[in-house]
Scaffold this motif. Structure first.
Motif, mmCIF file in Angstrom:
data_model
loop_
_atom_site.group_PDB
_atom_site.id
_atom_site.type_symbol
_atom_site.label_atom_id
_atom_site.label_comp_id
_atom_site.label_asym_id
_atom_site.label_seq_id
_atom_site.Cartn_x
_atom_site.Cartn_y
_atom_site.Cartn_z
ATOM 1 N N VAL A 5 -6.693 3.416 -0.440
ATOM 2 C CA VAL A 5 -5.324 3.452 -0.955
ATOM 3 C C VAL A 5 -5.295 4.159 -2.312
ATOM 4 N N PRO A 20 -2.283 -5.184 -2.138
ATOM 5 C CA PRO A 20 -3.710 -5.036 -2.458
ATOM 6 C C PRO A 20 -4.538 -6.296 -2.291
ATOM 7 N N ALA A 25 0.839 -1.198 0.000
ATOM 8 C CA ALA A 25 0.000 0.000 0.000
ATOM 9 C C ALA A 25 0.875 1.249 0.000
ATOM 10 N N LEU A 64 -6.120 -6.521 1.095
ATOM 11 C CA LEU A 64 -6.932 -5.400 1.557
ATOM 12 C C LEU A 64 -8.411 -5.666 1.270
#
Length: 366
Positions: free
Chosen positions: A159, A148, A109, A151
């Motif tokens: 982000v 990612p 991120a 997430l």
């Protein structure tokens, strides 16, 4: 500092934030939309699928060249085909949050947010420090090293937003920013996004087909259909005074257009709507909510001034009520309770009487 950045920084204070006339021709489709916004203003470009919203976003970002018109930011021409001026995407002070976020899956991120700064020539250490600050701003300070794939949808959206804002753009473009989220995450993320947009001092343009996203996030709406702007105004203005069937359906209103006459409005089909107050205009719209429509199994006593025999065309659950679609001399939407559905024995093809009080119908200039 680049020549473009210098021009933007020295532009007159009175210059508008964004002044764009987007003309793009593609096969049988043509986009021709004027779009303006002041610094600090959030504008939502709202329209159905195929209206030209994404084409407009790509044109503003420089990803799709204009065939005509212009794009000016802070009084500086970013693009003007008539003058053979074109600023490539990487040189525009524009940040973009794409619908699918387009985060780099192999980067953390932190490095995703730092990427834009690195592209601007910022050193690796400085870019990572700035990226960490932005992740803290969006509530992801504990996720700097997360990639990612680990997430959540709402975290990935934040982000992508931090990456776009980290480069300090003058124009922020958000393409269906909440479309990829589930319903619960969408509510939370919408509120968070609204707070970040309120703090952004540049121009923000939100592309969406969702009226709730548009109403909550934007200060002003520009509605487009088939490549043309059909309405522009604050969310409240658009909701109160829809000008097309598409907008009326979005905000949940029955809408008709006709000619004002003493005490009412003559519709194109030869029907008449009685309204309590008429504006000083020859051509007018008349709108009223589905909740203003009362249904009867037989012709009611007293003969309300707006009364038609109609037929049930369809029904669907709409929150705590049932929305009934009615066909007849004046097509209508009516909201009734499930109990009323049973008592009236409503079903497709069922004839009923529909009434609307004159005081419930609102007329305004077309």
């Amino acid at each position: 500092m680049t020549g473009l950045e210098t021009a933007l920084d020295t532009a007159p204070d009175a210059a508008p934030g964004l002044d764009a006339h987007l003309v793009v021709a593609r096969d049988a489709f043509r986009l021709d939309v004027h779009l303006t916004a002041a610094p600090g203003e959030v504008v939502a470009l709202l329209g159905p699928n195929g209206a030209g919203k994404t084409t407009a976003l790509r044109a503003l970002a420089g990803l799709t060249p204009l065939g005509g018109g212009h794009t000016r930011l802070a009084g500086v021409d970013l693009e003007d085909p008539g003058r053979r001026r074109y600023t490539p995407p990487e040189r525009r002070p524009v940040g973009v949050v794409f619908q699918d976020y387009l985060l780099f899956p192999h980067l953390s991120a932190l490095d995703n947010v730092a990427f834009g700064l690195r592209c601007q020539g910022v050193g690796r250490r400085e870019a990572r420090v700035a990226a960490a600050e932005w992740l803290e701003r969006v509530g992801l300070a504990e996720h700097t090293g997360v990639k990612p794939g680990r997430l959540s949808g709402g975290q990935a959206q934040r982000v992508a937003l931090a990456r776009a804002l980290a480069t300090h753009p003058r124009l922020l473009l958000l393409d269906e920013p909440l479309a990829a989220l589930d319903a619960r995450t969408r509510v939370e993320t919408r509120a968070t996004l609204r707070r970040h947009l309120a703090d952004f001092d540049g121009v923000a343009v939100v592309i969406t087909h969702d009226p709730l996203d548009a109403m909550v996030l934007a200060d002003r709406l520009t509605v487009i259909e088939a490549g043309r702007a059909v309405q522009d105004g604050t969310p409240a203005e658009v909701a109160r005074h829809p000008r097309t069937d598409y907008v009326a359906r979005l905000v949940g209103l029955n809408l008709y257009r006709g000619t004002a006459s003493p005490g009412g409005v003559e519709l194109a089909a030869g029907q008449r709507l009685v309204v309590a107050e008429l504006p000083d205009a020859a051509e007018v719209f008349v709108a009223f909510p589905p909740s203003a429509v009362t249904l009867y199994r037989s012709r009611p006593d007293g003969s309300p001034r707006n009364l038609w025999q109609v037929e049930v065309d369809g029904m669907e659950l709409h929150g705590d009520t049932v929305r009934v679609e009615l066909t007849g001399p004046v097509p209508l939407l009516a909201d009734v309770t499930p109990l009323a559905v049973a008592e009236l024995e409503l079903a497709p093809g069922r004839p009923v009487w529909a009434a609307v009080k004159a005081t419930e119908a609102r007329a305004y200039p077309a």
